[in-house]
Design a protein around this motif. Structure first.
Motif, PDB file in Angstrom:
ATOM      1  N   ASP A  97       0.838  -1.191   0.000  1.00  0.00           N
ATOM      2  CA  ASP A  97       0.000   0.000   0.000  1.00  0.00           C
ATOM      3  C   ASP A  97       0.879   1.249   0.000  1.00  0.00           C
ATOM      4  N   TYR A  98       0.285   2.400   0.252  1.00  0.00           N
ATOM      5  CA  TYR A  98       1.016   3.664   0.185  1.00  0.00           C
ATOM      6  C   TYR A  98       2.119   3.764   1.240  1.00  0.00           C
ATOM      7  N   ARG A  99       2.064   2.934   2.268  1.00  0.00           N
ATOM      8  CA  ARG A  99       3.116   2.908   3.282  1.00  0.00           C
ATOM      9  C   ARG A  99       4.098   1.759   3.064  1.00  0.00           C
ATOM     10  N   GLY A 100       3.871   0.971   2.012  1.00  0.00           N
ATOM     11  CA  GLY A 100       4.720  -0.178   1.739  1.00  0.00           C
ATOM     12  C   GLY A 100       4.304  -1.436   2.483  1.00  0.00           C
ATOM     13  N   ARG A 101       3.178  -1.383   3.203  1.00  0.00           N
ATOM     14  CA  ARG A 101       2.697  -2.540   3.971  1.00  0.00           C
ATOM     15  C   ARG A 101       1.911  -3.490   3.078  1.00  0.00           C
ATOM     16  N   THR A 102       1.958  -4.758   3.427  1.00  0.00           N
ATOM     17  CA  THR A 102       1.055  -5.735   2.826  1.00  0.00           C
ATOM     18  C   THR A 102       0.142  -6.263   3.929  1.00  0.00           C
ATOM     19  N   LEU A 103      -1.062  -6.602   3.552  1.00  0.00           N
ATOM     20  CA  LEU A 103      -2.052  -7.113   4.498  1.00  0.00           C
ATOM     21  C   LEU A 103      -2.624  -8.410   3.965  1.00  0.00           C
ATOM     22  N   ARG A 104      -3.118  -9.238   4.858  1.00  0.00           N
ATOM     23  CA  ARG A 104      -3.878 -10.420   4.446  1.00  0.00           C
ATOM     24  C   ARG A 104      -5.344 -10.125   4.674  1.00  0.00           C
ATOM     25  N   LEU A 105      -6.140 -10.350   3.636  1.00  0.00           N
ATOM     26  CA  LEU A 105      -7.587 -10.152   3.699  1.00  0.00           C
ATOM     27  C   LEU A 105      -8.275 -11.483   3.466  1.00  0.00           C
ATOM     28  N   GLY A 106      -9.340 -11.738   4.209  1.00  0.00           N
ATOM     29  CA  GLY A 106     -10.055 -12.995   4.068  1.00  0.00           C
ATOM     30  C   GLY A 106     -11.552 -12.833   4.136  1.00  0.00           C
ATOM     31  N   ILE A 107     -12.238 -13.711   3.420  1.00  0.00           N
ATOM     32  CA  ILE A 107     -13.698 -13.788   3.448  1.00  0.00           C
ATOM     33  C   ILE A 107     -14.077 -15.230   3.726  1.00  0.00           C
ATOM     34  N   ARG A 108     -15.002 -15.411   4.650  1.00  0.00           N
ATOM     35  CA  ARG A 108     -15.484 -16.762   4.967  1.00  0.00           C
ATOM     36  C   ARG A 108     -16.097 -17.387   3.718  1.00  0.00           C
ATOM     37  N   ASP A 109     -15.673 -18.619   3.437  1.00  0.00           N
ATOM     38  CA  ASP A 109     -16.083 -19.297   2.211  1.00  0.00           C
ATOM     39  C   ASP A 109     -17.594 -19.417   2.071  1.00  0.00           C
ATOM     40  N   ARG A 110     -18.304 -19.632   3.172  1.00  0.00           N
ATOM     41  CA  ARG A 110     -19.750 -19.856   3.083  1.00  0.00           C
ATOM     42  C   ARG A 110     -20.527 -18.607   2.675  1.00  0.00           C
ATOM     43  N   HIS A 111     -19.873 -17.440   2.695  1.00  0.00           N
ATOM     44  CA  HIS A 111     -20.570 -16.195   2.397  1.00  0.00           C
ATOM     45  C   HIS A 111     -20.406 -15.689   0.963  1.00  0.00           C
ATOM     46  N   LEU A 112     -19.572 -16.352   0.159  1.00  0.00           N
ATOM     47  CA  LEU A 112     -19.313 -15.842  -1.187  1.00  0.00           C
ATOM     48  C   LEU A 112     -19.028 -17.000  -2.130  1.00  0.00           C
ATOM     49  N   GLY A 113     -19.709 -17.004  -3.277  1.00  0.00           N
ATOM     50  CA  GLY A 113     -19.488 -18.095  -4.222  1.00  0.00           C
ATOM     51  C   GLY A 113     -20.018 -17.777  -5.601  1.00  0.00           C
ATOM     52  N   PRO A 114     -20.022 -18.786  -6.478  1.00  0.00           N
ATOM     53  CA  PRO A 114     -20.506 -18.600  -7.840  1.00  0.00           C
ATOM     54  C   PRO A 114     -21.926 -18.037  -7.843  1.00  0.00           C
ATOM     55  N   GLY A 115     -22.175 -17.151  -8.770  1.00  0.00           N
ATOM     56  CA  GLY A 115     -23.479 -16.510  -8.875  1.00  0.00           C
ATOM     57  C   GLY A 115     -23.557 -15.168  -8.167  1.00  0.00           C
ATOM     58  N   ASP A 116     -22.618 -14.917  -7.251  1.00  0.00           N
ATOM     59  CA  ASP A 116     -22.605 -13.622  -6.577  1.00  0.00           C
ATOM     60  C   ASP A 116     -22.005 -12.557  -7.485  1.00  0.00           C
TER      61      ASP A 116
END
Length: 183
Positions: A104-123
């Protein structure tokens, strides 16, 4: 977006000097959350940027995204899925898809996650954030959404403070640009 909302957003924004150890000022958008008129108008204003795309779900990264995302989802009649930021102390007790941001603008990296049951094909997913400077979190979320088999419709932000070519590449639409804010 109406003129009144634009003026309130600009008027309730400020830059803060975090002290001598910092090389830059920090944006303070807390005035947006304090103003009930801004709070009630933000969701519909951001939703209007992508209403024709008919998103089925909105996602937004922690922390301020957890305030903004549900406002947009409610205005669209869509669901909301938070994108968690992983820290060493937190363990998620269910299957979660994770991705890492570019720097990012500060040179940091982050890990982002989404629970599998909340997002899938068709969304059909709209990514929402208050501020986009480099697009690092938006890019990571796009990757995560694709990994889950869902479709990205674009990204909506209160402020786009990135180069126009980055905004175009990310299909980013915003209510303000960085140039609109006082320096």
């Amino acid at each position: 977006m109406g003129v009144a909302l634009r003026e309130r957003l600009i008027g309730r924004f400020r830059w803060v000097d975090p002290g001598p150890e910092s090389s830059h000022l920090v944006s303070d958008v807390s005035g947006w959350w304090r103003d009930p008129e801004v709070l009630s108008a933000l969701g519909p204003a951001l939703a209007a940027l992508f209403a024709d795309e008919r998103p089925t779900v909105v996602t937004a990264p922690e922390v301020t995204g957890l305030l903004l995302g549900p406002l947009v989802a409610t205005a669209l009649g869509a669901g909301f899925v938070p994108a968690m930021k992983q820290c060493d102390a937190r363990r998620v007790a269910e299957p979660t898809t994770w991705t890492q941001t570019p720097p990012d603008y500060r040179g940091r990296t982050l890990r982002l996650g989404i629970r599998d049951r909340h997002l899938g094909p068709g969304d059909r997913v709209l990514v929402v954030d208050d501020w986009v400077a480099t697009g690092a979190q938006v890019r990571a979320l796009y990757e995560l959404i694709a990994t889950r088999g869902a479709e990205v419709v674009g990204a909506a932000a209160v402020v786009a403070d990135c180069p126009p070519q980055v905004a175009a590449e990310l299909r980013l639409r915003s209510l303000l640009t960085g140039a609109d804010l006082p320096s």
